[in-house]
Enzyme design. Structure first.
Site, short mmCIF file in Angstrom:
data_model
loop_
_atom_site.label_atom_id
_atom_site.label_comp_id
_atom_site.label_asym_id
_atom_site.label_seq_id
_atom_site.Cartn_x
_atom_site.Cartn_y
_atom_site.Cartn_z
CG HIS A 162 -1.79 1.17 1.40
ND1 HIS A 162 -3.13 1.14 1.08
CD2 HIS A 162 -1.53 2.43 1.83
CE1 HIS A 162 -3.65 2.35 1.32
NE2 HIS A 162 -2.70 3.13 1.78
CD GLU A 163 1.60 3.57 3.65
OE1 GLU A 163 1.77 4.64 3.02
OE2 GLU A 163 0.58 3.36 4.34
CG HIS B 62 0.28 6.30 -0.70
ND1 HIS B 62 -0.75 6.99 -1.31
CD2 HIS B 62 -0.24 5.72 0.42
CE1 HIS B 62 -1.86 6.82 -0.58
NE2 HIS B 62 -1.58 6.06 0.46
#
Length: 679
Positions: free
Chosen positions: A471-472, A475
């Protein structure tokens, strides 16, 4: 000044901050000097005889504010990941002055007038036209059109809000760091061996008997999930959900009054800008158009999820009674009983999966996937860092450096809980670089809070931890793979808040692909990859309790939106949360639960009246992923289209236009419901 003194690292013009060299004593002199330079630049570009020319404005003002922002960003980052009393004091001492400068910058009438004059000019590039449109909107939201007392009051609100957000964050960190309990070996029956070993080592480091338990998530979660001792689970649960509240250990860490004041200030700020409430103001730069639209979206999703959540809860209660002789399930029992039910139903445990997911192997697999998808390589290199566990990598395409990233992945005292991506620098065709046409490359932080390895072995991750890392990384890729070099619209800058989670949630899907899992897994003792039959069990359990998890996220999002949309909410925070729980939850937590007191996302993290964006963006990301399902997960042309239309576009186009360019149509909710087993 001492001629032999080392230069202040915060004043360096080197491409990267010298994190290891930064001391609290550097902060005040460096930030004061950079503020003075930025103010001088602002005065220069807003003088009556200064041209309304974007190139001049960028060369003078953007260069100065970028230097200030990079230095202050480094200080803020250290404050979040390497907090000490001296650093906190130095940061807080400068926070009001920095806030005052940026508030004044955003509300500067002369600068606003220059921007409007530039925006009216012919022949602007699409990138510049969009950044000017965003800037003019942001000037209005920053109070540039306010006059007299209203403008003064607006600035005071910004300053006080920044102080309150910082205090909120500190209280959560201090309440988390300060709590401990020394448990016996008997109390830890059922807890994973590496967690027990680390707890024993932590106790020995303090010359204590037993095992030191803390509220840091890598300790808290395994205990609440696996400890057979019900009293121990209750002890940790109560401590965790009352952090930084009136029920916590120390009155000075109670966030109650602070939350009320912050909400009151936000409503006053919105009223000064002409909005009915803060939620309306917050939505101006987002995809959603009104609080009512968001509330309808959340309630519709809650209605669809509720039957599944009720079924999940009924199954838990039935299993608890039949298999564990637990008739009355409490909040501190739910993770434990859930894990036991999952083990019984799917014949595997998270603990079994962890043995195959060592951090070095997962990182190596992640890097290979990014290379295969987007044709870029992540290469570890040496750099100045703030802790010896931090890794630094260069992002290269065809041998050319295109970005850099810091990976800070382990939990420790003095580090904010949670996981996040933050910018160090954005891609920018910077006008002061010595080589004409050269660009400043983007740099990012990826921060997680994983457990350390124990007994000389590498860190073991749960599958949820792997999902968090991906997820990170999503980003980070959004920030790093931008092809836009105009400050303000490159990377994640200017992307609508409710679309910014699309690339991060998109990356989570790879964690459920067998081909990917083979690359990520290697048993900590034998080196064997995760067996196919174990993966099939994980896949069967993928949507285990998806109904309960969906309602939980909707509960947080509804609470956040109502809190910022309803007058007088600041005086009835606990009651409002109880109303939301009564509306959507099938199993409300106990009355002493003070979740809101550590809800940093909305009180200290920029998600105020925006927490709904996680569910909103899930619709977008699930629909994007369905294109990969249809065309092939590693189909190069699909990957290239996703890179070209979404990841690399920055905010040059609106997020909806990016989505439609990739998908060829408006988003549909069907894929999300199907992916979560609620179709």
């Amino acid at each position: 000044m001492d001629q032999n003194a080392a230069p202040n690292p915060l004043l360096s013009t080197a491409p990267l901050p010298d994190f290891a060299a930064i001391e609290p004593a550097h902060i005040q002199p460096a930030i004061t000097a950079l503020l003075a330079q930025a103010q001088e630049a602002l005065d220069k570009v807003t003088a009556s005889d200064a041209p309304a020319d974007y190139e001049t404005l960028s060369r003078v003002l953007n260069v100065a504010t970028e230097r200030l922002g990079t230095a202050w960003g480094a200080v803020g980052h250290l404050n979040a990941v390497a907090n000490t009393p001296a650093l906190r004091e130095a940061y807080n001492a400068m926070l009001p002055t920095v806030t005052e400068f940026y508030t004044g910058l955003g509300a500067n009438e002369a600068l606003y007038a220059k921007y409007k004059a530039i925006a009216a000019q012919e022949g602007l590039s699409p990138e510049r036209r969009q950044l000017l449109k965003h800037a003019i909107r942001d000037f209005v939201l920053s109070g540039a059109e306010l006059q007299g007392e209203a403008k003064t009051r607006f600035a005071k609100i910004q300053e006080r809000s920044a102080e309150l957000g910082q205090s909120f964050s500190e209280h959560v960190m201090d309440a988390t760091d300060s709590w401990s309990y020394f448990a016996s070996a008997d109390e830890l029956k059922g807890v994973p061996a590496d967690v027990v070993a680390n707890a024993r080592a932590a106790a020995q480091a303090e010359q204590q008997d037993g095992h030191k338990l803390t509220l840091h998530f890598p300790v808290y979660m395994p205990v609440i999930q696996y400890a057979e001792d019900r009293a121990l689970r209750e002890r940790l649960y109560r401590a965790y959900v009352t952090r930084a509240s009136e029920l916590g250990d120390k009155p000075e860490w109670d966030n109650s009054a602070l939350m009320s004041e912050l909400l009151t200030l936000r409503q006053e700020e919105a009223a000064l800008l002409g909005f009915h409430n803060f939620a309306e103001a917050s939505l101006v730069p987002k995809m959603a158009t009104s609080p009512a639209q968001v509330l309808d979206f959340l309630r519709d999703l809650a209605r669809r999820a509720r039957p599944y959540a009720q079924r999940d809860l009924d199954e838990l209660r039935d299993f608890g009674r039949a298999a564990l002789r637990m008739d009355d399930l409490q909040a501190w029992d739910l993770p434990y009983v859930s894990e036991k039910l999952k083990e019984a139903r799917y014949a595997f445990s998270d603990q079994e999966v962890r043995q195959y997911l060592t951090l070095p192997r997962v990182l190596d697999g992640l890097f290979r996937i990014v290379d295969r998808l987007f044709g870029v390589q992540l290469v570890p290199v040496a750099a100045s860092v703030w802790h010896d566990s931090v890794q630094f990598c260069e992002l290269r395409r065809d041998g050319q450096l295109i970005g850099q990233v810091y990976l800070d992945l382990f939990a420790r005292n003095g580090k904010r809980p949670g996981a996040w991506m933050d910018e160090v620098r954005s891609r920018w065709a910077r006008p002061d670089l010595p080589v004409p046409g050269a660009e400043q490359i983007p740099v990012a932080h990826l921060v997680c809070n994983f457990p350390q390895g124990a007994d000389g072995k590498p860190a073991l991750l749960t599958h949820d931890d792997v999902i968090t890392l991906f997820h990170e990384c999503g980003h980070g890729l959004h920030h790093l793979l931008t092809r836009v070099a105009e400050l303000g619209v490159s990377g994640i800058s200017g992307v609508e808040w409710d679309a910014v989670e699309l690339p991060s949630q998109f990356m989570e899907n790879f964690c459920w692909e067998w081909e990917v899992i083979q690359q990520l897994s290697s048993h900590v003792d034998t080196g064997a990859p995760l067996p196919r039959d174990l993966f099939d069990k994980m896949l069967a359990a993928k949507n285990f309790q998806a109904g309960l998890q969906t309602l939980r996220q909707i509960e947080f999002a509804l609470f956040d939106m109502r809190l910022h949309a309803e007058p007088g909410a600041e005086a009835r925070i606990q009651d409002l949360l109880a109303e939301v729980r009564a509306e959507v939850s099938v199993n409300p937590p106990p009355a002493f639960n003070r979740f809101q007191h550590s809800f940093s996302h909305i009180f200290a993290g920029g998600y105020a009246a925006g927490y709904y964006s996680y569910k909103w963006a899930e619709v977008l990301s699930a629909d994007c992923w369905s294109a990969f399902e249809e065309e092939g997960v590693f189909n190069p042309s699909t990957g290239r289209r996703y890179l070209d239309e979404i990841l690399s576009m920055g905010s040059v186009r609106d997020a909806m236009d990016n989505f439609k360019a990739f998908r060829g149509r408006e988003p549909q909710i069907d894929a999300l419901l199907r992916h979560q087993g609620m179709a």
